[in-house]
Motif scaffolding. Sequence first.
Motif, short mmCIF file in Angstrom:
data_model
loop_
_atom_site.label_atom_id
_atom_site.label_comp_id
_atom_site.label_asym_id
_atom_site.label_seq_id
_atom_site.Cartn_x
_atom_site.Cartn_y
_atom_site.Cartn_z
N GLN A 22 0.83 -1.20 0.00
CA GLN A 22 0.00 0.00 0.00
C GLN A 22 0.87 1.26 0.00
O GLN A 22 0.60 2.21 -0.72
N THR A 23 1.93 1.25 0.78
CA THR A 23 2.81 2.41 0.85
C THR A 23 3.52 2.62 -0.48
O THR A 23 3.67 3.76 -0.94
N LEU A 24 3.94 1.55 -1.13
CA LEU A 24 4.62 1.69 -2.42
C LEU A 24 3.72 2.30 -3.48
O LEU A 24 4.20 3.01 -4.36
N THR A 25 2.40 2.07 -3.38
CA THR A 25 1.48 2.67 -4.36
C THR A 25 1.38 4.18 -4.15
O THR A 25 0.99 4.90 -5.07
N LEU A 26 1.73 4.67 -2.98
CA LEU A 26 1.67 6.10 -2.69
C LEU A 26 2.86 6.87 -3.26
O LEU A 26 2.84 8.09 -3.30
N GLY A 28 3.94 7.25 -6.26
CA GLY A 28 3.56 8.06 -7.41
C GLY A 28 4.70 8.30 -8.39
O GLY A 28 5.72 7.63 -8.38
N PRO A 29 4.52 9.31 -9.25
CA PRO A 29 5.48 9.56 -10.32
C PRO A 29 6.82 10.10 -9.83
O PRO A 29 7.83 9.96 -10.51
N ILE A 30 6.85 10.74 -8.68
CA ILE A 30 8.10 11.25 -8.12
C ILE A 30 8.33 10.50 -6.81
O ILE A 30 7.84 10.90 -5.76
N PRO A 31 9.06 9.39 -6.88
CA PRO A 31 9.23 8.56 -5.69
C PRO A 31 9.91 9.30 -4.53
O PRO A 31 10.86 10.03 -4.72
N GLN A 32 9.37 9.10 -3.35
CA GLN A 32 9.98 9.58 -2.12
C GLN A 32 10.70 8.39 -1.50
O GLN A 32 10.34 7.25 -1.76
N PRO A 33 11.68 8.64 -0.67
CA PRO A 33 12.32 7.52 0.02
C PRO A 33 11.28 6.71 0.81
O PRO A 33 10.40 7.29 1.45
N LEU A 34 11.40 5.40 0.74
CA LEU A 34 10.44 4.54 1.41
C LEU A 34 10.36 4.84 2.89
O LEU A 34 9.27 4.91 3.46
N GLN A 36 10.80 7.57 4.49
CA GLN A 36 10.04 8.80 4.71
C GLN A 36 8.54 8.55 4.59
O GLN A 36 7.74 9.04 5.39
N LEU A 37 8.14 7.79 3.59
CA LEU A 37 6.72 7.46 3.43
C LEU A 37 6.19 6.64 4.59
O LEU A 37 5.08 6.87 5.07
N LEU A 38 6.98 5.66 5.03
CA LEU A 38 6.53 4.81 6.14
C LEU A 38 6.32 5.62 7.41
O LEU A 38 5.35 5.40 8.14
N VAL A 39 7.21 6.54 7.67
CA VAL A 39 7.08 7.39 8.86
C VAL A 39 5.86 8.29 8.72
O VAL A 39 5.06 8.41 9.65
N SER A 40 5.67 8.89 7.56
CA SER A 40 4.54 9.80 7.37
C SER A 40 3.20 9.07 7.46
O SER A 40 2.19 9.66 7.85
#
Length: 59
Positions: A22-26, A28-34, A36-40
Amino acid sequence: MSRRLGQILIDAKVMQPEQLAQTLTLQGPIPQPLGQLLVSQGLAMEEQIATFLECGKAQ
């Protein structure tokens, strides 16, 4: 052998495979570090991410 951060966190029982997917689908076109996404998303704490990255276990 170096493993990817998501797999390390799953193996450490920090998160479930479904949560990673689910996090990887977030990303998008400009990937953020994984990490950072997991924390957010509240799926991991910064300290957990930093520990795995500092140990050099993740690519």
